[in-house]
Design a protein around this motif. Structure first.
Motif, PDB file in Angstrom:
ATOM      1  N   ARG A  40      17.947 -53.872  16.159  1.00 13.08           N
ATOM      2  CA  ARG A  40      17.935 -54.351  14.785  1.00 13.08           C
ATOM      3  C   ARG A  40      16.686 -55.180  14.514  1.00 13.08           C
ATOM      4  O   ARG A  40      16.048 -55.703  15.451  1.00 13.08           O
ATOM      5  N   VAL A  41      16.364 -55.346  13.235  1.00  7.91           N
ATOM      6  CA  VAL A  41      15.218 -56.150  12.807  1.00  7.91           C
ATOM      7  C   VAL A  41      15.656 -57.011  11.636  1.00  7.91           C
ATOM      8  O   VAL A  41      16.383 -56.555  10.744  1.00  7.91           O
ATOM      9  N   VAL A  42      15.218 -58.274  11.642  1.00  6.66           N
ATOM     10  CA  VAL A  42      15.494 -59.196  10.551  1.00  6.66           C
ATOM     11  C   VAL A  42      14.196 -59.917  10.185  1.00  6.66           C
ATOM     12  O   VAL A  42      13.340 -60.150  11.054  1.00  6.66           O
TER      13      VAL A  42
ATOM     14  N   GLY B 104      13.733 -53.755  26.942  1.00  5.37           N
ATOM     15  CA  GLY B 104      13.866 -52.357  26.567  1.00  5.37           C
ATOM     16  C   GLY B 104      13.196 -52.008  25.251  1.00  5.37           C
ATOM     17  O   GLY B 104      13.413 -50.914  24.728  1.00  5.37           O
ATOM     18  N   PHE B 105      12.356 -52.914  24.704  1.00  2.16           N
ATOM     19  CA  PHE B 105      11.582 -52.553  23.515  1.00  2.16           C
ATOM     20  C   PHE B 105      10.295 -53.366  23.462  1.00  2.16           C
ATOM     21  O   PHE B 105      10.202 -54.467  24.004  1.00  2.16           O
ATOM     22  N   TRP B 106       9.288 -52.763  22.779  1.00  7.58           N
ATOM     23  CA  TRP B 106       7.960 -53.358  22.716  1.00  7.58           C
ATOM     24  C   TRP B 106       7.417 -53.170  21.298  1.00  7.58           C
ATOM     25  O   TRP B 106       7.375 -52.046  20.775  1.00  7.58           O
TER      26      TRP B 106
ATOM     27  N   SER C 179       5.920 -50.911  13.874  1.00  2.28           N
ATOM     28  CA  SER C 179       6.832 -50.032  14.614  1.00  2.28           C
ATOM     29  C   SER C 179       7.126 -50.644  15.970  1.00  2.28           C
ATOM     30  O   SER C 179       6.524 -51.650  16.366  1.00  2.28           O
ATOM     31  N   LEU C 180       8.061 -50.015  16.693  1.00  3.89           N
ATOM     32  CA  LEU C 180       8.425 -50.474  18.020  1.00  3.89           C
ATOM     33  C   LEU C 180       8.605 -49.278  18.942  1.00  3.89           C
ATOM     34  O   LEU C 180       9.039 -48.200  18.504  1.00  3.89           O
TER      35      LEU C 180
ATOM     36  N   GLY D  74       9.746 -46.627  13.414  1.00  6.68           N
ATOM     37  CA  GLY D  74       8.986 -47.307  12.376  1.00  6.68           C
ATOM     38  C   GLY D  74       9.879 -48.181  11.521  1.00  6.68           C
ATOM     39  O   GLY D  74      11.067 -47.891  11.327  1.00  6.68           O
ATOM     40  N   LEU D  75       9.324 -49.260  10.986  1.00  5.76           N
ATOM     41  CA  LEU D  75      10.092 -50.102  10.070  1.00  5.76           C
ATOM     42  C   LEU D  75      10.440 -49.357   8.795  1.00  5.76           C
ATOM     43  O   LEU D  75      11.347 -49.772   8.054  1.00  5.76           O
ATOM     44  N   ASP D  76       9.739 -48.260   8.543  1.00  6.64           N
ATOM     45  CA  ASP D  76      10.033 -47.443   7.364  1.00  6.64           C
ATOM     46  C   ASP D  76      11.175 -46.459   7.609  1.00  6.64           C
ATOM     47  O   ASP D  76      11.480 -45.623   6.754  1.00  6.64           O
TER      48      ASP D  76
END
Length: 705
Positions: A154-156, A192-194, A201-202, A248-250
């Protein structure tokens, strides 16, 4: 118990004197801030996030758990407890944090809730998001926080708005953004993410552990509780399926493709400014690996470099990485040492055995290294920090000891231990000049270790010898206690005072204590480490025997009374010693021993012993529960105490139960001490304290002291 503070009580309550000691340093690129963790006293478990001014030495708390939680105790989820077990984390409060590229914003969790702290003197606050939260990390620009909750990535926004899932959840067996068990336990990949350097993006790992066999960890002391289900990849059984995607955040998603049939292990990932993502992937047998670059538009990968080894390939902290001008940084086995390679050049030679890359700068690299076979002096038990460039290597750390460092730009934080002083000294250096010292609140031990580091036998086995405080030659020979770890990844003979405190306490009970780092232990040479291929039982035990016999020639060792104790691999070695060499070892304490290597995990065990289905004889030869493992001298039995935490999900209690059953069937006397609710770390204060006292009692009874 009297009112006097004893070493076992102090050792337990201070968590091995780690509480109150500063750790987990980060230096801001502009050199204006050093961020770190430290609890307020030597017995306080709750870490506070601190910021220090490198030029003035002034520090202030950026996030205090007592304030943020309103004085409430922490509440940890089962997932968080398991994560901390993987990284051997016994403290509380802020146990880990991540920062943006400018080191102006930090993100962390408390009680599974997400918090951020402004590091330029601002405040800390909670972001209300779904939980429990794991591994929050700010984007490089500090505008957003990515985190994992409920198996979803998730992203906030940093202001608390716009929370959404980029991937997942997909069911009970799938997680996005977390390291799988085997990566966290054995590869030292805990994330587990970068984030992409531009923050748009990640790169995210998707883990499906459906193929992994399920084990059940029960609590026999509480039969009303349901056993915990654990996905445990034992040697020869399926691993989790690990893939990567660019999210991507999109809302876009691009799957990353590589030859997962040949290289199923995702060992490490790296993504830095101006360069594509960099992956290190390994074959299941770990004899081959590839460095890959990722095309972020298509997800296709390109092989940048490959390596092969007849035994196995090790993984190292800090690599792979890019230099600012786009050259690959790696550590490889060359010329009988671990060498630092940048691009197509090897920058270090036989005088250095490189352990880790600490920082990659525009002009040079900072590395941790020990003396190689080409060094002028052996430097037993030492590790130093070096600055390495095109023109060679220059030592940065000073004085005999065990040193490490964190660097950004002109500011370096040097962490140094020595045999002479307890704890670590932390110095902040700008352009080679000390500007500040970071205070430690760790307690001073009630005893002083007096370890003498030496080498023993024809193989020059690194050893530490400890005699009782006040011992004199006229006191005569002493019963011997071998106190090894003795296996891969676990050096014990180090030039650090606190590393030998427990051994000194045992010595003060009337023993000559010997710690021997035989073949298989790290930081000497690749050949030294790889000598254990297919033969844990023979090589590591032979070196313990050689060490104690050689040291007896010029130390007051009574070879008629030799005991051995150890935990984990050291527990395996202790049981092995009394079962197979009762002519040398007269008593043993095996703590959490691996007794049947078919019950230990894939990445570790198969590296050394191969696939059990293909090499059953190798596993039988190294096992303690086979007829060969129990030894042939049944008529010469020695006292053996086996200790095991029943909640251990790393070396499960089945190891001890199977050994006890085999010993009983063979008519071999032994004692078993089960520890209810205890994991592989034994963090409980009362358990840790009394375990030391019970061991001394057993050893004295067994050796007739």
């Amino acid at each position: 118990m009297t009112g006097q503070l004893t070493f076992p009580r102090q050792y337990a309550r201070t968590q091995r004197f780690s509480l109150g000691a500063p750790r987990a340093f980060t230096v801001s690129p502009d050199g204006s801030r050093v961020v770190f963790l430290r609890s307020r006293t030597g017995v306080d478990r709750a870490n506070v996030l601190w910021v220090l001014d490198p030029d003035t030495g002034k520090e202030h708390p950026a996030a205090d758990p007592a304030v943020l939680l309103g004085g409430a105790d922490e509440e940890l989820s089962a997932e968080e407890r398991a994560r901390r077990e993987r990284i051997r984390e016994g403290a509380g409060g802020v146990v880990a944090y991540a920062v943006d590229s400018a080191v102006e914003l930090a993100a962390f969790t408390l009680s599974g809730r997400l918090f951020i702290a402004e590091l330029r003197g601002g405040t800390a606050r909670e972001l209300v998001v779904p939980g429990p939260v794991a591994d929050p990390r700010p984007s490089p620009d500090g505008r957003r926080i990515a985190y994992v909750a409920g198996g979803a990535l998730r992203v906030v926004e940093a202001d608390g708005g716009g929370d959404r899932a980029l991937a997942g959840p997909e069911g009970a067996t799938v997680t996005w953004g977390l390291a799988e068990f085997i990566a966290a336990e054995e590869m030292h990949r805990t994330r587990g993410f970068w984030w992409a350097p531009d923050g748009r993006s990640l790169l995210v790992a998707r883990v499906d552990d459906a193929p992994v066999r399920r084990w059940w960890i029960a609590d026999p002391a509480n039969p009303d509780r349901q056993p915990a289900e654990v996905a445990y990849p034992a040697a020869g059984t399926p691993n989790a399926l690990v893939t990567l995607s660019l999210l991507g955040l999109d809302g876009s998603r691009t799957d990353v493709e590589w030859d997962r049939e040949r290289f199923p292990y995702l060992a490490q990932a790296h993504w830095s400014e101006g360069h594509p993502p960099l992956l290190l992937v390994q074959a299941r047998d770990q004899r081959g690996q590839a460095y890959l670059t990722v095309d972020t538009a298509t997800g296709e990968t390109r092989v940048l470099h490959t390596e092969e080894d007849a035994n196995w390939l090790d993984l190292f902290p800090g690599v792979p990485a890019w230099t600012p001008d786009g050259r690959l940084v790696r550590i490889s086995d060359e010329g009988g040492v671990r060498a630092l390679a940048v691009g197509d050049r090897t920058l270090t030679g036989p005088r250095l055995h490189v352990r880790a890359v600490l920082d990659v700068g525009a002009e040079d690299l900072l590395v941790s290294a020990s003396a190689g076979p080409g060094a002028k002096d052996p430097e037993t038990g030492e590790s130093h920090v070096y600055r390495v460039g095109e023109n060679g290597a220059e030592r940065v750390s000073e004085g005999r000891g065990w040193h490490s460092a964190v660097r950004s730009g002109a500011v370096t934080v040097l962490v140094s231990t020595s045999l002479e002083h307890s704890g670590a000294t932390v110095r902040v250096v700008r352009d080679g000049v000390r500007t500040a010292t970071v205070t430690s609140h760790a307690e001073a031990p009630v005893l002083a270790s007096r370890a003498r580091l030496t080498e023993a036998g024809a193989r020059r086995i690194p050893c530490a010898v400890l005699l009782p405080t006040g011992y004199s030659e006229g006191d005569g020979p002493l019963p011997v206690l071998m106190d090894p770890y003795g296996g891969p990844h676990g050096p014990r003979v180090v030039a650090a005072h606190n590393s030998h405190l427990t051994s000194q306490w045992f010595a003060d009970q009337g023993f000559a204590v010997v710690v021997a780092d035989g073949r298989g232990t790290p930081h000497r040479s690749p050949a030294w480490e790889k000598a254990v291929r297919d033969d844990f039982a023979g090589v590591t035990l032979d070196d313990q025997v050689e060490a104690v016999r050689a040291l007896a020639e010029d130390h007051p060792l009574d070879l008629g009374r030799v005991a051995i104790r150890g935990w984990s691999y050291g527990g395996y070695l202790a049981a092995l010693a009394v079962l197979r060499r009762p002519d040398v070892f007269h008593a043993g304490i095996a703590g959490a021993p691996v007794t049947d290597w078919r019950l230990y995990d894939t990445h570790y065990t198969e590296r050394y012993l191969g696939d059990p289905a293909e090499r059953p004889a190798v596993y039988a030869r190294n096992s303690l529960v086979t007829d060969e493992g129990l030894g042939e001298a049944a008529e010469q039995t020695r006292p053996l105490m086996i200790v095991h935490g029943l909640a251990d999900d790393n070396v499960v209690a089945a190891h001890t139960l199977r050994l006890s059953s085999a010993l009983l069937a063979a008519g071999r006397p032994h004692e078993v001490l089960p520890l209810s609710g205890v994991t592989h770390m034994t963090p409980q204060e009362q358990v840790a304290e009394n375990l030391l006292l019970l061991q001394v009692d057993f050893l004295k009874r067994s050796l007739g002291m």
